[in-house]
Write a protein that holds these residues in place. Structure first.
Motif, PDB file in Angstrom:
ATOM      1  N   ALA A  55       2.609  -7.112   9.898  1.00 42.84           N
ATOM      2  CA  ALA A  55       1.974  -5.937   9.300  1.00 42.84           C
ATOM      3  C   ALA A  55       2.911  -5.236   8.338  1.00 42.84           C
ATOM      4  N   LEU A  56       4.199  -5.137   8.724  1.00 41.22           N
ATOM      5  CA  LEU A  56       5.169  -4.488   7.850  1.00 41.22           C
ATOM      6  C   LEU A  56       5.362  -5.292   6.569  1.00 41.22           C
ATOM      7  N   ALA A  57       5.415  -6.622   6.697  1.00 38.47           N
ATOM      8  CA  ALA A  57       5.588  -7.468   5.520  1.00 38.47           C
ATOM      9  C   ALA A  57       4.402  -7.335   4.581  1.00 38.47           C
ATOM     10  N   GLU A  58       3.201  -7.321   5.158  1.00 38.88           N
ATOM     11  CA  GLU A  58       2.006  -7.175   4.324  1.00 38.88           C
ATOM     12  C   GLU A  58       1.997  -5.828   3.616  1.00 38.88           C
ATOM     13  N   LYS A  59       2.426  -4.799   4.348  1.00 33.63           N
ATOM     14  CA  LYS A  59       2.436  -3.461   3.763  1.00 33.63           C
ATOM     15  C   LYS A  59       3.419  -3.390   2.596  1.00 33.63           C
ATOM     16  N   ARG A  60       4.607  -4.020   2.794  1.00 35.15           N
ATOM     17  CA  ARG A  60       5.612  -3.984   1.749  1.00 35.15           C
ATOM     18  C   ARG A  60       5.204  -4.824   0.543  1.00 35.15           C
ATOM     19  N   SER A  61       4.381  -5.839   0.771  1.00 35.39           N
ATOM     20  CA  SER A  61       4.011  -6.732  -0.318  1.00 35.39           C
ATOM     21  C   SER A  61       2.975  -6.115  -1.254  1.00 35.39           C
ATOM     22  N   VAL A  62       2.316  -5.021  -0.816  1.00 36.08           N
ATOM     23  CA  VAL A  62       1.303  -4.369  -1.637  1.00 36.08           C
ATOM     24  C   VAL A  62       1.949  -3.234  -2.432  1.00 36.08           C
ATOM     25  N   GLU A  63       1.826  -3.279  -3.721  1.00 32.37           N
ATOM     26  CA  GLU A  63       2.361  -2.232  -4.580  1.00 32.37           C
ATOM     27  C   GLU A  63       1.196  -1.415  -5.129  1.00 32.37           C
ATOM     28  N   LEU A  64       1.251  -0.105  -4.892  1.00 27.25           N
ATOM     29  CA  LEU A  64       0.195   0.786  -5.340  1.00 27.25           C
ATOM     30  C   LEU A  64       0.600   1.474  -6.633  1.00 27.25           C
ATOM     31  N   ASP A  65      -0.396   1.747  -7.457  1.00 25.79           N
ATOM     32  CA  ASP A  65      -0.136   2.514  -8.664  1.00 25.79           C
ATOM     33  C   ASP A  65      -1.353   3.361  -8.992  1.00 25.79           C
ATOM     34  N   GLY A  66      -1.228   4.234  -9.929  1.00 28.19           N
ATOM     35  CA  GLY A  66      -2.345   5.047 -10.387  1.00 28.19           C
ATOM     36  C   GLY A  66      -2.946   5.904  -9.294  1.00 28.19           C
ATOM     37  N   GLU A  67      -4.278   5.972  -9.278  1.00 28.94           N
ATOM     38  CA  GLU A  67      -4.997   6.811  -8.331  1.00 28.94           C
ATOM     39  C   GLU A  67      -4.747   6.392  -6.880  1.00 28.94           C
ATOM     40  N   ALA A  68      -4.577   5.090  -6.637  1.00 33.66           N
ATOM     41  CA  ALA A  68      -4.326   4.614  -5.280  1.00 33.66           C
ATOM     42  C   ALA A  68      -3.011   5.158  -4.748  1.00 33.66           C
ATOM     43  N   ALA A  69      -1.969   5.152  -5.572  1.00 35.01           N
ATOM     44  CA  ALA A  69      -0.668   5.664  -5.151  1.00 35.01           C
ATOM     45  C   ALA A  69      -0.716   7.163  -4.899  1.00 35.01           C
ATOM     46  N   ILE A  70      -1.441   7.881  -5.742  1.00 37.42           N
ATOM     47  CA  ILE A  70      -1.564   9.339  -5.573  1.00 37.42           C
ATOM     48  C   ILE A  70      -2.287   9.669  -4.268  1.00 37.42           C
ATOM     49  N   LEU A  71      -3.413   8.972  -4.031  1.00 36.93           N
ATOM     50  CA  LEU A  71      -4.182   9.233  -2.817  1.00 36.93           C
ATOM     51  C   LEU A  71      -3.399   8.828  -1.573  1.00 36.93           C
ATOM     52  N   LYS A  75     -10.456  12.835  12.573  1.00 36.71           N
ATOM     53  CA  LYS A  75      -8.999  12.938  12.446  1.00 36.71           C
ATOM     54  C   LYS A  75      -8.472  11.656  11.809  1.00 36.71           C
ATOM     55  N   LEU A  76      -7.566  11.803  10.863  1.00 34.96           N
ATOM     56  CA  LEU A  76      -6.964  10.658  10.186  1.00 34.96           C
ATOM     57  C   LEU A  76      -5.818  10.117  11.037  1.00 34.96           C
ATOM     58  N   SER A  77      -5.904   8.833  11.410  1.00 33.30           N
ATOM     59  CA  SER A  77      -4.897   8.235  12.284  1.00 33.30           C
ATOM     60  C   SER A  77      -3.900   7.341  11.550  1.00 33.30           C
ATOM     61  N   ARG A  78      -4.351   6.667  10.478  1.00 29.90           N
ATOM     62  CA  ARG A  78      -3.467   5.714   9.813  1.00 29.90           C
ATOM     63  C   ARG A  78      -3.936   5.459   8.383  1.00 29.90           C
ATOM     64  N   VAL A  79      -2.994   5.227   7.488  1.00 34.67           N
ATOM     65  CA  VAL A  79      -3.291   4.843   6.102  1.00 34.67           C
ATOM     66  C   VAL A  79      -2.446   3.627   5.776  1.00 34.67           C
ATOM     67  N   THR A  80      -3.083   2.543   5.336  1.00 39.14           N
ATOM     68  CA  THR A  80      -2.367   1.295   5.057  1.00 39.14           C
ATOM     69  C   THR A  80      -2.722   0.790   3.665  1.00 39.14           C
ATOM     70  N   PRO A  81      -1.727   0.493   2.831  1.00 40.77           N
ATOM     71  CA  PRO A  81      -2.027  -0.113   1.521  1.00 40.77           C
ATOM     72  C   PRO A  81      -2.609  -1.516   1.691  1.00 40.77           C
ATOM     73  N   ILE A  82      -3.624  -1.820   0.928  1.00 36.28           N
ATOM     74  CA  ILE A  82      -4.199  -3.162   0.898  1.00 36.28           C
ATOM     75  C   ILE A  82      -4.353  -3.569  -0.566  1.00 36.28           C
ATOM     76  N   LYS A  83      -4.664  -4.831  -0.788  1.00 35.08           N
ATOM     77  CA  LYS A  83      -4.840  -5.295  -2.155  1.00 35.08           C
ATOM     78  C   LYS A  83      -6.016  -4.575  -2.798  1.00 35.08           C
ATOM     79  N   GLY A  84      -5.746  -3.835  -3.836  1.00 38.46           N
ATOM     80  CA  GLY A  84      -6.792  -3.135  -4.563  1.00 38.46           C
ATOM     81  C   GLY A  84      -7.115  -1.754  -4.049  1.00 38.46           C
TER      82      GLY A  84
END
Length: 240
Positions: free
Chosen positions: A75-91, A201-210
């Motif tokens: 899970a950590l590797a997948e999270k690190r492999s996703v790079e966010l930009d623009g609106e996704a990174a802000i949110l 209640k918000l429990s977790r936020v995970t970057p995914i492709k797109g």
């Protein structure tokens, strides 16, 4: 049954329920049980069986620990492999700061008999505890009709306000998708004419492709009742 087979059978039961017997024992019997185990280890046959049981439990714990470590690393590797930009990174930055917070409290909604009957007509679930007020009053422990559990789930979009096109929860997103449910429980029945609302209640936020994947805990509150009618862990995916 041979003694060896009997002991093997008991060993399998204890391996499946390692704490069940101990939890039911009184302190005095528990001390006697520990003494019995100590003496049993000195017996050639019983000692071997207990050693095998201990070895099996140790292997199970090690396997579970290794699997958890592998899952965490993946899970950590997948999270690190996703790079966010623009609106996704802000949110992502905004939502990270709100993890653990209550993000939404919905409006009260009355669960009428008409609403229950309409759901029964659509799904074909006409079980009398939902649709027959006279029989429910006479035979049900709740003394009235109750809402279907799946009706509660079907009301989630309305209760959480996630389908309000006038005020979308994530206006910058291109698409928001219900990705499924992690867990669902129904701790208390929702009786007819009860007022219910959702607390999220918000429990977790995970970057995914797109985009992002959100894990939310949603509790369906029943007006005047301490226990919730439903507790859900919901997965939502947001794409940009």
């Amino acid at each position: 049954m041979k003694v060896v087979d009997f002991l093997k059978h008991k060993r399998e039961i204890l391996a499946q329920h390692p704490f069940e017997l101990k939890d039911w024992l009184s302190p005095a019997i528990r001390d006697y049980w520990r003494e019995f185990q100590q003496k049993a280890h000195l017996h050639p046959l019983l000692g071997r069986v207990l050693d095998l049981q201990a070895d099996q439990q140790l292997l199970q714990r090690q396997a579970a620990s290794q699997a958890q470590a592998v899952n965490s690393q993946t899970a950590l590797a997948e999270k690190r492999s996703v790079e966010l930009d623009g609106e996704a990174a802000i949110l992502f930055a905004e939502l990270q700061a709100r993890i653990g917070e209550e993000t939404h409290i919905g409006e009260w909604l009355q669960v009428s008999q008409s609403l229950i009957d309409q759901f029964a007509a659509v799904t074909g679930d006409h079980q009398w505890i939902h649709t027959n007020p006279e029989r429910a009053a006479a035979e049900s422990p709740f003394k009235t009709t109750i809402a279907h559990g799946f009706l509660t789930l079907a009301l989630l979009p309305q209760l959480t306000g996630s389908v309000d096109e006038a005020t979308p929860e994530f206006p910058s997103a291109r698409m928001v998708v219900n990705f499924g449910l992690e867990q669902v429980r129904f701790p208390y029945p929702i009786k007819v004419d009860s007022n219910i609302r959702a607390r999220t209640k918000l429990s977790r936020v995970t970057p995914i492709k797109g985009g992002l994947e959100l894990l939310k805990e949603i509790k369906i509150e029943i007006e005047g009742i301490r226990r919730p009618g439903c507790v859900i862990e919901s997965l939502t995916r947001i794409y940009f």
